[in-house]
Design a protein around this motif. Structure first.
Motif, PDB file in Angstrom:
ATOM      1  N   ARG A 140       0.833  -1.211   0.000  1.00 51.76           N
ATOM      2  CA  ARG A 140       0.000   0.000   0.000  1.00 51.76           C
ATOM      3  C   ARG A 140       0.863   1.254   0.000  1.00 51.76           C
ATOM      4  O   ARG A 140       0.597   2.202  -0.720  1.00 51.76           O
ATOM      5  N   LYS A 141       1.921   1.229   0.825  1.00 47.13           N
ATOM      6  CA  LYS A 141       2.781   2.417   0.899  1.00 47.13           C
ATOM      7  C   LYS A 141       3.499   2.646  -0.432  1.00 47.13           C
ATOM      8  O   LYS A 141       3.599   3.786  -0.909  1.00 47.13           O
ATOM      9  N   LEU A 142       3.965   1.543  -1.046  1.00 45.01           N
ATOM     10  CA  LEU A 142       4.629   1.669  -2.342  1.00 45.01           C
ATOM     11  C   LEU A 142       3.679   2.252  -3.384  1.00 45.01           C
ATOM     12  O   LEU A 142       4.051   3.142  -4.161  1.00 45.01           O
ATOM     13  N   VAL A 143       2.423   1.740  -3.381  1.00 42.60           N
ATOM     14  CA  VAL A 143       1.437   2.228  -4.349  1.00 42.60           C
ATOM     15  C   VAL A 143       1.159   3.702  -4.113  1.00 42.60           C
ATOM     16  O   VAL A 143       1.099   4.501  -5.062  1.00 42.60           O
ATOM     17  N   ALA A 144       1.012   4.082  -2.830  1.00 38.72           N
ATOM     18  CA  ALA A 144       0.740   5.490  -2.526  1.00 38.72           C
ATOM     19  C   ALA A 144       1.890   6.367  -3.014  1.00 38.72           C
ATOM     20  O   ALA A 144       1.663   7.417  -3.633  1.00 38.72           O
ATOM     21  N   GLY A 145       3.120   5.914  -2.768  1.00 39.91           N
ATOM     22  CA  GLY A 145       4.272   6.690  -3.213  1.00 39.91           C
ATOM     23  C   GLY A 145       4.328   6.800  -4.722  1.00 39.91           C
ATOM     24  O   GLY A 145       4.551   7.879  -5.279  1.00 39.91           O
ATOM     25  N   LEU A 146       4.092   5.671  -5.400  1.00 36.11           N
ATOM     26  CA  LEU A 146       4.138   5.655  -6.862  1.00 36.11           C
ATOM     27  C   LEU A 146       3.044   6.546  -7.451  1.00 36.11           C
ATOM     28  O   LEU A 146       3.284   7.321  -8.394  1.00 36.11           O
ATOM     29  N   ALA A 147       1.830   6.460  -6.876  1.00 38.04           N
ATOM     30  CA  ALA A 147       0.727   7.292  -7.360  1.00 38.04           C
ATOM     31  C   ALA A 147       1.055   8.762  -7.189  1.00 38.04           C
ATOM     32  O   ALA A 147       0.813   9.580  -8.086  1.00 38.04           O
ATOM     33  N   THR A 148       1.635   9.120  -6.026  1.00 42.82           N
ATOM     34  CA  THR A 148       2.014  10.516  -5.812  1.00 42.82           C
ATOM     35  C   THR A 148       3.054  10.958  -6.829  1.00 42.82           C
ATOM     36  O   THR A 148       2.963  12.056  -7.401  1.00 42.82           O
ATOM     37  N   ALA A 149       4.043  10.065  -7.083  1.00 44.92           N
ATOM     38  CA  ALA A 149       5.101  10.422  -8.032  1.00 44.92           C
ATOM     39  C   ALA A 149       4.522  10.646  -9.422  1.00 44.92           C
ATOM     40  O   ALA A 149       4.841  11.645 -10.091  1.00 44.92           O
ATOM     41  N   VAL A 150       3.641   9.731  -9.870  1.00 44.40           N
ATOM     42  CA  VAL A 150       3.047   9.876 -11.206  1.00 44.40           C
ATOM     43  C   VAL A 150       2.182  11.129 -11.272  1.00 44.40           C
ATOM     44  O   VAL A 150       2.199  11.868 -12.270  1.00 44.40           O
ATOM     45  N   ALA A 151       1.424  11.396 -10.185  1.00 43.67           N
ATOM     46  CA  ALA A 151       0.582  12.586 -10.173  1.00 43.67           C
ATOM     47  C   ALA A 151       1.426  13.851 -10.261  1.00 43.67           C
ATOM     48  O   ALA A 151       1.101  14.789 -11.003  1.00 43.67           O
ATOM     49  N   LEU A 152       2.544  13.880  -9.524  1.00 43.81           N
ATOM     50  CA  LEU A 152       3.419  15.051  -9.575  1.00 43.81           C
ATOM     51  C   LEU A 152       4.024  15.208 -10.965  1.00 43.81           C
ATOM     52  O   LEU A 152       4.097  16.327 -11.497  1.00 43.81           O
ATOM     53  N   GLY A 153       4.445  14.068 -11.558  1.00 40.18           N
ATOM     54  CA  GLY A 153       5.003  14.129 -12.910  1.00 40.18           C
ATOM     55  C   GLY A 153       3.991  14.658 -13.900  1.00 40.18           C
ATOM     56  O   GLY A 153       4.300  15.510 -14.742  1.00 40.18           O
ATOM     57  N   ALA A 154       2.745  14.163 -13.804  1.00 46.58           N
ATOM     58  CA  ALA A 154       1.696  14.628 -14.714  1.00 46.58           C
ATOM     59  C   ALA A 154       1.421  16.103 -14.492  1.00 46.58           C
ATOM     60  O   ALA A 154       1.243  16.863 -15.448  1.00 46.58           O
ATOM     61  N   ALA A 155       1.410  16.527 -13.222  1.00 43.60           N
ATOM     62  CA  ALA A 155       1.164  17.945 -12.931  1.00 43.60           C
ATOM     63  C   ALA A 155       2.257  18.814 -13.542  1.00 43.60           C
ATOM     64  O   ALA A 155       1.980  19.866 -14.128  1.00 43.60           O
ATOM     65  N   THR A 156       3.513  18.333 -13.454  1.00 46.23           N
ATOM     66  CA  THR A 156       4.615  19.083 -14.046  1.00 46.23           C
ATOM     67  C   THR A 156       4.440  19.190 -15.554  1.00 46.23           C
ATOM     68  O   THR A 156       4.571  20.273 -16.146  1.00 46.23           O
ATOM     69  N   LEU A 157       4.109  18.038 -16.183  1.00 41.42           N
ATOM     70  CA  LEU A 157       3.951  18.029 -17.634  1.00 41.42           C
ATOM     71  C   LEU A 157       2.823  18.956 -18.063  1.00 41.42           C
ATOM     72  O   LEU A 157       2.954  19.716 -19.026  1.00 41.42           O
ATOM     73  N   VAL A 158       1.705  18.897 -17.333  1.00 39.94           N
ATOM     74  CA  VAL A 158       0.545  19.689 -17.728  1.00 39.94           C
ATOM     75  C   VAL A 158       0.832  21.173 -17.554  1.00 39.94           C
ATOM     76  O   VAL A 158       0.524  21.996 -18.421  1.00 39.94           O
ATOM     77  N   SER A 159       1.487  21.530 -16.438  1.00 46.73           N
ATOM     78  CA  SER A 159       1.695  22.955 -16.183  1.00 46.73           C
ATOM     79  C   SER A 159       2.832  23.520 -17.033  1.00 46.73           C
ATOM     80  O   SER A 159       2.797  24.685 -17.430  1.00 46.73           O
ATOM     81  N   ARG A 160       3.845  22.684 -17.339  1.00 40.82           N
ATOM     82  CA  ARG A 160       4.966  23.165 -18.148  1.00 40.82           C
ATOM     83  C   ARG A 160       4.666  23.089 -19.641  1.00 40.82           C
ATOM     84  O   ARG A 160       5.347  23.711 -20.437  1.00 40.82           O
ATOM     85  N   GLY A 161       3.687  22.267 -20.025  1.00 39.88           N
ATOM     86  CA  GLY A 161       3.418  22.049 -21.436  1.00 39.88           C
ATOM     87  C   GLY A 161       2.794  23.256 -22.103  1.00 39.88           C
ATOM     88  O   GLY A 161       2.584  24.307 -21.489  1.00 39.88           O
ATOM     89  N   ARG A 162       2.475  23.074 -23.384  1.00 39.38           N
ATOM     90  CA  ARG A 162       1.917  24.182 -24.144  1.00 39.38           C
ATOM     91  C   ARG A 162       0.416  24.314 -23.931  1.00 39.38           C
ATOM     92  O   ARG A 162      -0.234  25.103 -24.611  1.00 39.38           O
ATOM     93  N   PHE A 163      -0.120  23.527 -23.007  1.00 39.50           N
ATOM     94  CA  PHE A 163      -1.566  23.561 -22.836  1.00 39.50           C
ATOM     95  C   PHE A 163      -1.952  24.768 -22.015  1.00 39.50           C
ATOM     96  O   PHE A 163      -1.467  24.978 -20.919  1.00 39.50           O
ATOM     97  N   SER A 164      -2.806  25.554 -22.592  1.00 39.68           N
ATOM     98  CA  SER A 164      -3.056  26.878 -22.027  1.00 39.68           C
ATOM     99  C   SER A 164      -4.128  26.800 -20.949  1.00 39.68           C
ATOM    100  O   SER A 164      -4.939  25.894 -20.902  1.00 39.68           O
TER     101      SER A 164
END
Lengths: 177, 102
Positions: free
Chosen positions: A92-116
């Motif tokens: 469970r802890k590994l999944v929570a950590g992995l989910a947080t990491a993927v969510a942060l990565g997606a947030a970075t991509l979305v906010s840094r990307g060209r999507f307005s």
């Protein structure tokens, strides 16, 4: 204005359906949560002028795929409760950590990307209109090879499913089952 | 009144993808894991539609079309495998199917 209301309603519907899929103990409830998510997404596609995609989403996903899921759930039976004990330590802890990491990565991509975030900054004002005519023209001219490969893939899938369904335990001594 | 742009849809798709991934990792029922995979595929579809909208081209929707076909084929074969395993082992829990031997 209309799009905002639809986005909030259907986005909430999609997320509620997804959470139901993940958390529901009964597989039938999971399937119905998936249905809710799929239909909400179809409405979101309509708002994005992806008309054909929305229709195919309802017909293929909410219609065929979900019916297949429900059929298999009924075949296997839903009376057996799922064992929720963890066999892998700290999963469970590994999944929570992995989910947080993927969510942060997606947030970075979305906010840094060209999507307005505001329509003025870089967004093309004209949304491509995905009518049957437009999408069909694109599919059968530019992507015609992909369509042919898709047909091959579907044939292989059908043959494979039949081969699996009629597989016998011992080919040497076929039984009359 | 805020205007909904592609970034909003991207955010929704990201949340949906993380939900699906979590489901695949924490559930034990092979069928429910499969449904969570479908959720992840749908999140990617939404990303394609939103990206096509942001770029002003139809190619995003064409990509969704192909993803849909692959997903349908995957469901057919995957469910056939689950049914075949269930007939032999009488279970759909991946914990009890940890060994590959029949």
């Amino acid at each position: 204005m209309v799009e905002l209301v639809i986005f909030i309603l259907m986005g909430a519907g999609t997320l509620a359906g997804a959470v139901t899929v993940v958390l529901a103990r009964n597989p039938v409830r999971s399937a119905l949560g998936l249905l809710g998510a799929l239909v909400s997404l179809a409405v979101i596609y309509v708002v994005n002028l992806a008309h054909l995609v929305a229709a195919v989403q309802v017909v293929v996903y909410a219609g065929a795929v979900l019916t297949l899921f429900l059929f298999v759930i009924m075949f296997i039976g839903v009376d057996r409760s799922e064992d929720t004990s963890e066999t892998i330590p700290f999963q469970r802890k590994l999944v929570a950590g992995l989910a947080t990491a993927v969510a942060l990565g997606a947030a970075t991509l979305v906010s840094r990307g060209r999507f307005s975030w505001t329509p003025a900054s870089g967004e093309v004002a004209e949304i491509p209109n995905g009518t049957v005519q437009a999408l069909g023209g694109e599919l059968f001219t530019t992507w015609v090879l992909g369509v042919e490969v898709t047909a091959l893939l579907l044939t292989i899938a059908a043959v494979g499913a039949i081969a699996l369904a009629f597989h016998r335990r011992s080919p040497e001594t076929p039984t009359e089952d | 009144m805020p205007v909904v742009t592609s970034g909003w849809y991207m955010t929704l798709a990201a949340i949906l993808f993380v939900l699906g991934m979590t489901g695949v990792l924490i559930r034990r029922n092979a069928l429910v894991m499969f449904m969570c995979v479908e959720l992840m595929l749908n999140a990617v579809n939404l990303t394609f539609v939103a990206a096509g909208r942001a770029a002003g081209v139809l190619d995003g929707q064409v990509a969704v079309f192909f993803v849909l076909v692959v997903a349908a084929a995957e469901v057919v074969v995957g469910l056939a495998i689950i049914v075949a395993i269930f007939r032999r082992r009488e279970t759909a829990s991946v914990d009890e199917l940890a060994a590959l031997r029949g």
